[in-house]
Design an enzyme around this catalytic site. Structure first.
Site, PDB file in Angstrom:
ATOM      1  N   HIS A  64       0.846  -1.193   0.000  1.00  9.00           N
ATOM      2  CA  HIS A  64       0.000   0.000   0.000  1.00  9.00           C
ATOM      3  C   HIS A  64       0.885   1.247   0.000  1.00  9.00           C
ATOM      4  O   HIS A  64       2.031   1.207   0.475  1.00  9.00           O
ATOM      5  CB  HIS A  64      -0.909   0.013   1.244  1.00  9.00           C
ATOM      6  CG  HIS A  64      -2.084  -0.919   1.146  1.00  9.00           C
ATOM      7  ND1 HIS A  64      -3.146  -0.875   2.013  1.00  9.00           N
ATOM      8  CD2 HIS A  64      -2.360  -1.909   0.255  1.00  9.00           C
ATOM      9  CE1 HIS A  64      -4.024  -1.797   1.683  1.00  9.00           C
ATOM     10  NE2 HIS A  64      -3.575  -2.449   0.622  1.00  9.00           N
ATOM     11  N   GLU A  71       0.935   3.846   1.847  1.00  2.74           N
ATOM     12  CA  GLU A  71       1.439   4.258   3.163  1.00  2.74           C
ATOM     13  C   GLU A  71       2.627   3.421   3.607  1.00  2.74           C
ATOM     14  O   GLU A  71       3.605   3.935   4.154  1.00  2.74           O
ATOM     15  CB  GLU A  71       0.335   4.119   4.228  1.00  2.74           C
ATOM     16  CG  GLU A  71      -0.910   4.948   3.986  1.00  2.74           C
ATOM     17  CD  GLU A  71      -1.991   4.137   3.274  1.00  2.74           C
ATOM     18  OE1 GLU A  71      -1.675   3.458   2.277  1.00  2.74           O
ATOM     19  OE2 GLU A  71      -3.148   4.199   3.716  1.00  2.74           O
ATOM     20  N   CYS A  94      -6.051   1.777   5.952  1.00  5.23           N
ATOM     21  CA  CYS A  94      -6.691   0.553   6.443  1.00  5.23           C
ATOM     22  C   CYS A  94      -6.048   0.153   7.778  1.00  5.23           C
ATOM     23  O   CYS A  94      -5.109   0.806   8.243  1.00  5.23           O
ATOM     24  CB  CYS A  94      -6.527  -0.572   5.413  1.00  5.23           C
ATOM     25  SG  CYS A  94      -4.822  -1.185   5.273  1.00  5.23           S
ATOM     26  N   CYS A 142      -2.216  -0.364   7.529  1.00  8.47           N
ATOM     27  CA  CYS A 142      -1.420   0.861   7.420  1.00  8.47           C
ATOM     28  C   CYS A 142      -1.493   1.688   8.707  1.00  8.47           C
ATOM     29  O   CYS A 142      -0.487   2.259   9.133  1.00  8.47           O
ATOM     30  CB  CYS A 142      -1.888   1.677   6.215  1.00  8.47           C
ATOM     31  SG  CYS A 142      -1.512   0.821   4.662  1.00  8.47           S
TER      32      CYS A 142
END
Lengths: 145, 145
Positions: free
Chosen positions: A53, A55, A83, A86
């Site tokens: 992801h 992040e 999410c 993260c």
């Protein structure tokens, strides 16, 4: 000049890169002393890796740049609410501040717990929210075609 | 012969490696068709990376091995209950089953939400729990000296 919209626009540019690469269009930047020290976009398809992801990639790059696991002097800008994965990573980094664009009503961490981030981490939401959402909506509209 | 204790012992061996490297002693393995396809231990210090938990490294290695982001035919064995970050990563991988040793009463995902894992992911806990806890307690006892 260096305000939240300025840095979120850089995160949005990253999200646009993801869009072009057929990745879910989410972008993130890490800023320290008004300097972008890391930027990244979602690369889960390219890397065949659910952990890639925006992040996570941005945190990892920022830690590498600073040679420090702790990002308490930094701010993460991300176009969509993190999410749980993260948010959990941001917790461990003790990041100074998180600023996100749109809420993620499905998988955003706040749907599950408000305590995912570190208690010392400041939070701001809604920065260029509509731009982030439009990009995501366009992406999934194309996917359904 | 191939039972949960057999595979958890391999995860414990990984945790012991972490201990020797002065990393928080947690180990993980990913098993598919009774074959270990990935094993890893915590490397946050070595990599200066808060995301380098045993589970994250094991998931990433398993995905690489299978060339597939989805691990629904696999089981993750980990010596300690996953944190929110790792549970979130396991969610995205839709892993078939998670088996952990000891509960983490501070940062284990179940302290925050029971819904962090994918609804299809099976869960089993308490396998070689005491061995996992003893290793962690020894580690932090040494740290405080």
């Amino acid at each position: 000049m260096y305000n939240n919209k300025y840095f979120m626009k850089i995160a949005l540019k990253e999200a646009e890169l993801a869009f072009k690469e057929d990745e879910v269009p989410i972008g993130a930047v890490v800023v320290c002393n008004n300097t972008v020290i890391a930027k990244a976009h979602n690369q889960t398809e390219l890397l065949t890796d659910v952990t890639a992801h925006a992040e996570i990639l941005a945190i990892t790059a920022a830690q590498e740049y600073l040679q420090n696991k702790i990002l308490d002097k930094c701010t993460l800008y991300v176009t969509l609410e993190p999410c749980l994965m993260c948010a959990g990573a941001l917790y461990w980094s003790r990041i100074g501040k998180v600023i996100f664009g749109a809420f993620d009503k499905k998988r955003g961490y706040s749907q599950f717990t408000e305590k995912a981030l570190h208690p010392k981490t400041e939070l701001e939401t809604g920065v260029l929210e509509q731009e982030a959402l439009t990009l995501l909506q366009d992406f999934f509209k194309n996917k359904r075609k």
